[in-house]
Design a protein around this motif. Structure first.
Motif, PDB file in Angstrom:
ATOM      1  N   ASP A 108       1.236  -1.112  -0.315  1.00 24.18           N
ATOM      2  CA  ASP A 108       0.560  -0.225   0.558  1.00 24.18           C
ATOM      3  C   ASP A 108       0.862   1.370   0.681  1.00 24.18           C
ATOM      4  N   LYS A 125      -2.976   0.553  -9.372  1.00 24.51           N
ATOM      5  CA  LYS A 125      -3.408  -0.498  -9.040  1.00 24.51           C
ATOM      6  C   LYS A 125      -4.274  -2.010  -8.962  1.00 24.51           C
ATOM      7  N   THR A 168      -1.763  -3.982  -7.436  1.00 20.28           N
ATOM      8  CA  THR A 168      -1.661  -3.719  -5.670  1.00 20.28           C
ATOM      9  C   THR A 168      -2.798  -4.592  -5.819  1.00 20.28           C
ATOM     10  N   ILE A 169      -3.730  -4.396  -6.301  1.00 19.14           N
ATOM     11  CA  ILE A 169      -5.405  -5.643  -5.784  1.00 19.14           C
ATOM     12  C   ILE A 169      -4.109  -7.315  -6.142  1.00 19.14           C
ATOM     13  N   VAL A 195      -1.499  -7.594  -3.368  1.00 21.69           N
ATOM     14  CA  VAL A 195      -2.577  -7.740  -1.672  1.00 21.69           C
ATOM     15  C   VAL A 195      -3.256  -8.694  -1.656  1.00 21.69           C
ATOM     16  N   MET A 196      -4.054  -9.248  -2.526  1.00 22.06           N
ATOM     17  CA  MET A 196      -5.207 -10.396  -2.287  1.00 22.06           C
ATOM     18  C   MET A 196      -4.580 -12.033  -2.897  1.00 22.06           C
ATOM     19  N   TYR A 210     -24.452   0.400 -12.226  1.00 23.14           N
ATOM     20  CA  TYR A 210     -26.119  -0.118 -10.852  1.00 23.14           C
ATOM     21  C   TYR A 210     -26.859   1.238 -11.445  1.00 23.14           C
ATOM     22  N   GLY A 237      -8.828  12.048  -5.521  1.00 18.20           N
ATOM     23  CA  GLY A 237     -10.184  10.593  -5.313  1.00 18.20           C
ATOM     24  C   GLY A 237     -10.058  10.012  -6.652  1.00 18.20           C
ATOM     25  N   GLN A 238     -10.364   9.128  -6.925  1.00 15.49           N
ATOM     26  CA  GLN A 238     -10.884   8.488  -7.817  1.00 15.49           C
ATOM     27  C   GLN A 238     -12.230   9.138  -8.777  1.00 15.49           C
ATOM     28  N   ARG A 274     -18.982  -1.514  -6.171  1.00 19.94           N
ATOM     29  CA  ARG A 274     -18.016  -1.428  -6.269  1.00 19.94           C
ATOM     30  C   ARG A 274     -17.410  -1.147  -7.822  1.00 19.94           C
ATOM     31  N   TRP A 317     -14.967   5.105  -7.021  1.00 22.15           N
ATOM     32  CA  TRP A 317     -15.010   5.176  -5.730  1.00 22.15           C
ATOM     33  C   TRP A 317     -13.049   6.085  -4.508  1.00 22.15           C
ATOM     34  N   THR A 344     -10.676   6.925  -2.935  1.00 19.96           N
ATOM     35  CA  THR A 344      -9.552   6.043  -2.076  1.00 19.96           C
ATOM     36  C   THR A 344      -8.800   6.834  -1.270  1.00 19.96           C
ATOM     37  N   VAL A 399      -4.071   3.151   7.380  1.00 22.57           N
ATOM     38  CA  VAL A 399      -4.294   2.155   6.761  1.00 22.57           C
ATOM     39  C   VAL A 399      -2.661   0.794   7.738  1.00 22.57           C
ATOM     40  N   PHE A 451      -9.194  -6.552   5.739  1.00 22.62           N
ATOM     41  CA  PHE A 451      -7.955  -5.625   6.264  1.00 22.62           C
ATOM     42  C   PHE A 451      -7.801  -5.045   4.216  1.00 22.62           C
ATOM     43  N   PRO A 452      -7.322  -5.390   3.625  1.00 16.25           N
ATOM     44  CA  PRO A 452      -6.985  -5.292   2.453  1.00 16.25           C
ATOM     45  C   PRO A 452      -8.213  -4.745   1.461  1.00 16.25           C
ATOM     46  N   MET A 453      -8.901  -5.150   1.331  1.00 14.69           N
ATOM     47  CA  MET A 453     -10.168  -4.597   0.942  1.00 14.69           C
ATOM     48  C   MET A 453     -11.204  -3.349   0.980  1.00 14.69           C
ATOM     49  N   TYR A 475      -8.424  -1.037   3.239  1.00 13.69           N
ATOM     50  CA  TYR A 475      -8.119  -0.406   4.019  1.00 13.69           C
ATOM     51  C   TYR A 475      -7.375   0.128   2.782  1.00 13.69           C
ATOM     52  N   ILE A 476      -6.615  -0.867   1.466  1.00 16.35           N
ATOM     53  CA  ILE A 476      -5.644  -1.094   0.769  1.00 16.35           C
ATOM     54  C   ILE A 476      -6.167  -0.837  -0.753  1.00 16.35           C
ATOM     55  N   ILE A 477      -7.498  -1.751  -0.986  1.00 17.89           N
ATOM     56  CA  ILE A 477      -8.203  -0.812  -2.218  1.00 17.89           C
ATOM     57  C   ILE A 477      -8.743  -0.441  -2.776  1.00 17.89           C
TER      58      ILE A 477
END
Lengths: 145, 351
Positions: free
Chosen positions: A43, A49, A52-53, A56-57, A107, A142-143, B45, B51, B53, B62, B345-347, B349-351
């Motif tokens: 992070d 992005k 990172t996804i 971390v996942m 949505y 922000g995004q 999302r 979104w 972030t 974090v 936590f990752p979902m 706080y990080i992503i």
């Protein structure tokens, strides 16, 4: 199932797995701590992005597997674990897949009032947000698309 | 009739204790419970055009999240070694480890409270977040109105201004304006209170005037630099060519106004405490809903786990082998709580 077979399974899986399978819990603990530190590092270093996804996942899945296999002893349990967990896992995956076409795809339709009336304002806000962030020392806007 | 050995009763089912089977079935429902939230979060999302972030918008910390992850991992480790100690009949050791787990659960909730406080004190709450600049302007005005109403309530609730319509601000402000010059005070109000209200009256009238001015500019959607009511507004509007509009109210004007009001020596404190920084956060409300829903339900699970450990610890020195299964099952539940946090936590706080 014969009595012998039943007893055999009990001896294998019921008689407290850790008695027959020694696990170095401290090592697992350190792996989990290292993984958590990795997540925070991913992070902090500001990678793109998608990377990172993925990172971390992957770390989260590794941690989850460590907890399930060793702390929850699933590695040493009998095949009942598959019978018990497979249906819930399938249903759990099914829900987001079922929701995806209607909600995940978008949505709000592009002509929904929320989208049309906000579109211009949101575009302006994006600029203002950048100004605000610069003024307050937070340079990460922000995004907002 | 020949004598044959009686066949042993056929045992069916899964070769684990019933309590453990029950717990695993419960965990199966829990998996679906949390994946419903996580799945909904993912699709919402993906379906959102943006979104929040930026941690300045979300007030996500974090490091606190990472610290809480560490706390849960340590507690998970303590539970597993506690169960091992139970199996080895070392009950005092098991109790010590369980006590450590319980303490860490408190630490987790403490850190979570700090995080929640950070969000609540910045009004990062579902339904409270302005998503566009016009919403931000209106939100600031509503909050300013609440500040004014609270100030005015002091006059009506104390009886300094007797009225049957305490919400009628238009009439109330006239009476408050006249209060410093009032020759007599109502009998039911003590002198000290009355004098204090006489002193604060001009300040509160000035505060009301600033809010009313902003409110009128919002209604007319006219820049704060131009009049929004009265003959001047009518005259300015009359001069407009067809299709022409008076300059519109800008978000930056409102933030400048609020900054100025917060710096005021008389009513600045009331504005500072009552009006949040209003900058818009697109998709902020859905973010806040998801954050509080997921972390809130997770915190409830932590509390349930704490109750389970407290039940064991309550046995004190009477803790014996009969509790081994209970400790194992509580441990499995606690690991699941840890497992959920590993994904949250990752979902979040990080992503």
């Amino acid at each position: 199932m014969s009595h012998d077979a039943y007893d055999g399974q009990v001896a294998h899986s019921d008689d407290h797995a850790h008695d027959t399978h020694h696990v170095n819990y401290l090592a697992i603990f350190f792996v989990l701590c290292a993984c958590t530190a990795l997540s925070v590092i991913f992070d902090v270093v500001h990678l793109s992005k998608p990377i990172t996804i993925v990172l971390v996942m992957s770390v989260a899945i590794t941690k989850a597997l460590c907890v399930m296999m060793f702390f929850m002893h699933l590695k040493f349990e009998g095949n009942w674990k598959f019978v018990l967990l497979a249906p819930t896992t399938i249903l759990a995956i099914g829900l987001p897949l079922a929701l995806f076409p209607d909600i995940g795809a978008s949505y709000y339709t592009p002509t929904a009032p929320q989208v049309t009336s906000w579109a211009e304002e949101i575009r302006n806000d994006k600029d203002r947000h950048a100004e605000h962030a610069a003024a307050t020392g937070h340079f990460e806007a922000g995004q907002v698309e | 009739m020949s004598h044959t050995a009686k066949p042993t009763a056929l045992k069916m089912g899964i070769p684990i204790p019933n309590s453990k089977l029950g717990l695993w079935l419960f965990l199966g429902t829990e998996i679906m419970f949390f994946t419903a939230f996580i799945g909904s979060y993912i699709v919402l999302r993906l379906g959102s055009k943006g979104w929040p972030t930026d941690t300045h918008d979300t007030h996500i910390n974090v490091f606190l999240g990472g610290l809480n992850t560490f706390v849960l991992i340590v507690s998970s480790y303590l539970v597993v070694v506690s169960h091992e100690a139970m199996a080895q009949k070392n009950f005092s050791k098991a109790r010590m480890y369980l006590l450590g787990t319980l303490i860490l659960a408190f630490v987790f909730l403490g850190i979570k409270s700090i995080e929640y406080y950070g969000k609540i004190s910045n009004d990062i709450l579902p339904g409270h977040i302005a998503e566009t600049s016009s919403q931000a302007i209106k939100k600031a005005s509503r909050e300013l109105e609440v500040v004014v109403r609270k100030r005015f309530a002091a006059y009506t609730s104390s009886g300094a201004i007797p009225t049957e319509r305490p919400n009628d601000m238009v009439n109330l402000v006239i009476q408050i304006e006249a209060l410093p010059k009032a020759a007599t005070r109502p009998e039911n109000v003590n002198e000290e209170t009355f004098k204090a209200l006489q002193v604060s009256a001009p300040v509160d009238v000035a505060l009301h005037s600033r809010w009313m001015d902003l409110h009128q500019h919002i209604v007319a959607n006219v820049s704060l630099k131009k009049p929004a009511t009265g003959p001047e507004y009518v005259a300015a509007s009359a001069k407009l060519e067809p299709g022409e509009k008076l300059p519109e109210l800008e978000y930056s004007e409102v933030t400048a106004l609020l900054t100025e009001m917060k710096a005021d020596k008389t009513y600045g404190t009331y504005v500072t405490h009552g009006v949040f920084e209003p900058h818009p956060v697109v998709y902020g409300n859905i973010f806040a809903s998801i954050y509080f829903l997921m972390t809130g339900f997770h915190a409830i699970h932590v509390i349930v786990g704490m109750i389970l450990f407290a039940v064991v610890l309550r046995q004190g020195s009477k803790l014996d082998g009969k509790w081994t299964d209970f400790v194992e099952n509580s441990g499995l539940y606690w690991h699941f709580v840890d497992l959920v946090w590993i994904f949250l936590f990752p979902m979040l706080y990080i992503i």
